[in-house]
Structures are given as C-alpha cells and as structure tokens.
Motif scaffolding. Structure first.
Motif, short mmCIF file in Angstrom:
data_model
loop_
_atom_site.label_atom_id
_atom_site.label_comp_id
_atom_site.label_asym_id
_atom_site.label_seq_id
_atom_site.Cartn_x
_atom_site.Cartn_y
_atom_site.Cartn_z
N ARG A 54 0.84 -1.18 0.09
CA ARG A 54 -0.12 -0.12 -0.03
C ARG A 54 0.78 1.44 0.19
O ARG A 54 0.71 2.16 -0.80
CB ARG A 54 -1.00 0.16 1.02
N LYS A 55 2.11 1.14 0.94
CA LYS A 55 3.01 2.32 0.82
C LYS A 55 3.45 2.67 -0.50
O LYS A 55 3.59 3.73 -0.90
CB LYS A 55 3.74 2.32 2.16
N THR A 56 3.95 1.74 -1.14
CA THR A 56 4.67 1.52 -2.32
C THR A 56 3.69 2.22 -3.47
O THR A 56 4.05 3.09 -4.45
CB THR A 56 5.15 0.34 -2.83
N LEU A 57 2.44 1.90 -3.45
CA LEU A 57 1.48 2.36 -4.54
C LEU A 57 1.08 3.70 -4.24
O LEU A 57 1.02 4.46 -5.14
CB LEU A 57 0.29 1.17 -4.39
N LEU A 58 0.82 4.27 -2.88
CA LEU A 58 0.74 5.58 -2.59
C LEU A 58 1.76 6.43 -3.01
O LEU A 58 1.59 7.48 -3.28
CB LEU A 58 0.33 5.63 -1.26
N GLU A 59 3.07 5.84 -3.08
CA GLU A 59 4.14 6.71 -3.51
C GLU A 59 4.04 6.82 -4.92
O GLU A 59 5.27 7.82 -5.54
CB GLU A 59 5.36 6.07 -2.86
N LEU A 60 3.70 6.00 -5.65
CA LEU A 60 3.84 6.06 -7.33
C LEU A 60 3.10 7.17 -7.86
O LEU A 60 1.87 7.85 -7.27
CB LEU A 60 3.08 4.98 -7.81
N PRO A 61 3.69 7.83 -8.82
CA PRO A 61 2.81 9.03 -9.49
C PRO A 61 1.64 8.53 -10.09
O PRO A 61 1.38 7.32 -10.60
CB PRO A 61 3.85 9.63 -10.51
N ASP A 62 0.79 9.62 -10.31
CA ASP A 62 -0.58 9.21 -10.90
C ASP A 62 -0.08 8.82 -12.45
O ASP A 62 0.60 9.41 -12.97
CB ASP A 62 -1.49 10.50 -10.81
N PRO A 63 -0.92 7.83 -12.96
CA PRO A 63 -0.74 7.31 -14.21
C PRO A 63 -1.46 8.42 -15.24
O PRO A 63 -2.39 9.06 -14.93
CB PRO A 63 -1.56 5.83 -14.14
N LEU A 64 -0.90 8.60 -16.22
CA LEU A 64 -1.50 9.33 -17.38
C LEU A 64 -2.75 8.55 -17.92
O LEU A 64 -2.70 7.25 -17.79
CB LEU A 64 -0.41 9.45 -18.56
N PRO A 65 -3.75 9.25 -18.25
CA PRO A 65 -4.72 8.76 -18.90
C PRO A 65 -4.37 8.04 -20.16
O PRO A 65 -3.49 8.45 -20.91
CB PRO A 65 -5.77 9.99 -19.28
N PRO A 66 -5.13 6.89 -20.59
CA PRO A 66 -4.63 6.33 -21.83
C PRO A 66 -5.06 7.07 -23.16
O PRO A 66 -5.99 7.79 -22.98
CB PRO A 66 -5.77 4.91 -21.98
N ALA A 67 -4.14 7.02 -24.00
CA ALA A 67 -3.94 7.77 -25.25
C ALA A 67 -5.28 7.10 -25.98
O ALA A 67 -5.60 5.93 -26.18
CB ALA A 67 -2.93 7.65 -26.11
N PRO A 68 -6.16 8.01 -26.57
CA PRO A 68 -7.27 7.51 -27.35
C PRO A 68 -6.77 6.68 -28.78
O PRO A 68 -5.56 6.97 -29.12
CB PRO A 68 -7.96 8.81 -27.99
N PRO A 69 -7.69 5.83 -28.99
CA PRO A 69 -7.11 5.00 -30.19
C PRO A 69 -6.98 5.96 -31.43
O PRO A 69 -7.87 6.83 -31.59
CB PRO A 69 -8.03 4.12 -30.28
N PRO A 70 -6.13 5.58 -32.42
CA PRO A 70 -6.08 6.53 -33.48
C PRO A 70 -7.31 6.47 -34.48
O PRO A 70 -7.76 5.16 -34.60
CB PRO A 70 -4.59 6.12 -34.32
N SER A 71 -7.74 7.50 -34.88
CA SER A 71 -8.85 7.23 -35.76
C SER A 71 -8.61 6.88 -37.12
O SER A 71 -7.55 6.90 -37.66
CB SER A 71 -9.55 8.66 -36.01
N LYS A 72 -9.43 6.06 -37.48
CA LYS A 72 -9.20 5.07 -38.77
C LYS A 72 -9.49 6.21 -39.84
O LYS A 72 -10.60 6.56 -40.22
CB LYS A 72 -10.01 3.91 -39.00
N LEU A 73 -8.60 6.53 -40.76
CA LEU A 73 -8.94 7.56 -41.97
C LEU A 73 -9.03 6.57 -43.08
O LEU A 73 -8.60 5.58 -43.16
CB LEU A 73 -7.46 8.09 -42.03
N PRO A 74 -9.82 7.37 -43.94
CA PRO A 74 -10.17 6.52 -45.21
C PRO A 74 -9.00 6.34 -46.10
O PRO A 74 -8.08 7.19 -46.07
CB PRO A 74 -11.13 7.36 -45.85
N ASP A 75 -8.87 5.22 -46.82
CA ASP A 75 -7.68 5.14 -47.72
C ASP A 75 -8.14 5.17 -49.26
O ASP A 75 -7.31 4.62 -50.10
CB ASP A 75 -6.93 3.78 -47.37
N HIS A 76 -9.19 5.68 -49.39
CA HIS A 76 -9.79 6.13 -50.84
C HIS A 76 -8.73 7.21 -51.63
O HIS A 76 -8.14 8.13 -50.72
CB HIS A 76 -11.07 6.45 -50.93
N PRO A 77 -8.45 6.98 -52.84
CA PRO A 77 -7.50 7.86 -53.34
C PRO A 77 -7.90 9.22 -53.46
O PRO A 77 -7.09 10.05 -53.39
CB PRO A 77 -7.24 7.36 -55.03
#
Length: 145
Positions: A54-77
């Motif tokens: 518990r002490k070790t976990l409380l000393e850890l820095p706050d995690p960064l929020p997860p990065a949003p998944p990359p949006s799928k872009l159309p590959d039409h010419p």
C-alpha cells in the motif's frame, strides 16, 4: 478402614494419575500454542507485506490517462488527393479552391432547385393556379349574405 475410605497409597496413585493427565493436557496445549504462534507469525508477515505494498502504491505518481485510439482514416485515393492539397496549402481552403487545385469541374451555382427536385412527389404542387386571396372584409361580407 472401610471401603469408602481411601488409603494414603490410593490417594497418591490417584494424584499421580491426575498429574499425568494434567501434564498431557499441558503438552497438548503447548503444541496448540506453538501452532497458533506460527500461524500468527504468518499473518503478521502477510499484513506487513500488505502495508508495504500500500505504501509503495501510494508513493507512485498518478498514471497518465490512456491515449485515445487513432482514428481510422479513409484510404480512398480521392481522400488522399484532398489531404495532399490541404497539406500543400499555406492557408485554409474553401471547397471550390480544393476542387480548382485538383483540376475538377466546378458546377455553376444554382439559386433554386427545379420544382421536380424540390417537390419530387408532387405533394405541394397544385394542378390549378392558386386563387387570389380574399381580404378580411370580403370574407366577412360573403358570410353575412
């Protein structure tokens, strides 16, 4: 001595038997105490490990929020061409400017759509021309008659 009386020898024998029973119970209790002490030591170690975790976990820095998944872009010419024109532009472009840059035909602007496009089912179209609107006085006179 009568049968109800105990002799000194009988009393001593009974005392020895009772002493043996008490010694056996004491030994059993000591074994139980040793087992319980070992179990208590295990629980104390586990509790200490939980406190350290518990002490070790409380000393850890706050995690960064997860990065949003990359949006799928159309590959039409066509999409790729439009993106290339926009990337090469020095300023924002209007749709007409994008079409001109891509050498596409530009349709002349329309001020109003033809009637068959505005009312394709003919719901709002009347086969006869509209009647002239009556004024409020004329409507009142015709009802009075």
């Amino acid at each position: 001595m009568t049968g109800g009386e105990l002799t000194l020898g009988a009393v001593l024998v009974r005392l020895e038997e009772r002493e043996g029973e008490i010694a056996a119970q004491a030994e059993t209790t000591r074994e139980q105490i040793a087992q319980l002490t070992a179990r208590l030591d295990e629980l104390d170690r586990a509790a200490e490990e939980v406190r350290i975790t518990r002490k070790t976990l409380l000393e850890l820095p706050d995690p960064l929020p997860p990065a949003p998944p990359p949006s799928k872009l159309p590959d039409h010419p066509a999409y790729q061409q439009i993106m290339a024109v926009l990337a090469a532009a020095e300023a924002p472009l209007r749709a007409r400017q994008v079409c001109e840059a891509m050498d596409l035909e530009i349709a002349p602007p329309r001020t109003a759509a033809p009637a068959d496009l505005r009312f394709p089912l003919g719901v709002l179209l009347s086969p006869q021309p509209p009647l002239p609107a009556e004024t409020a006085d004329q409507a009142h006179d015709s009802r009075a008659r």
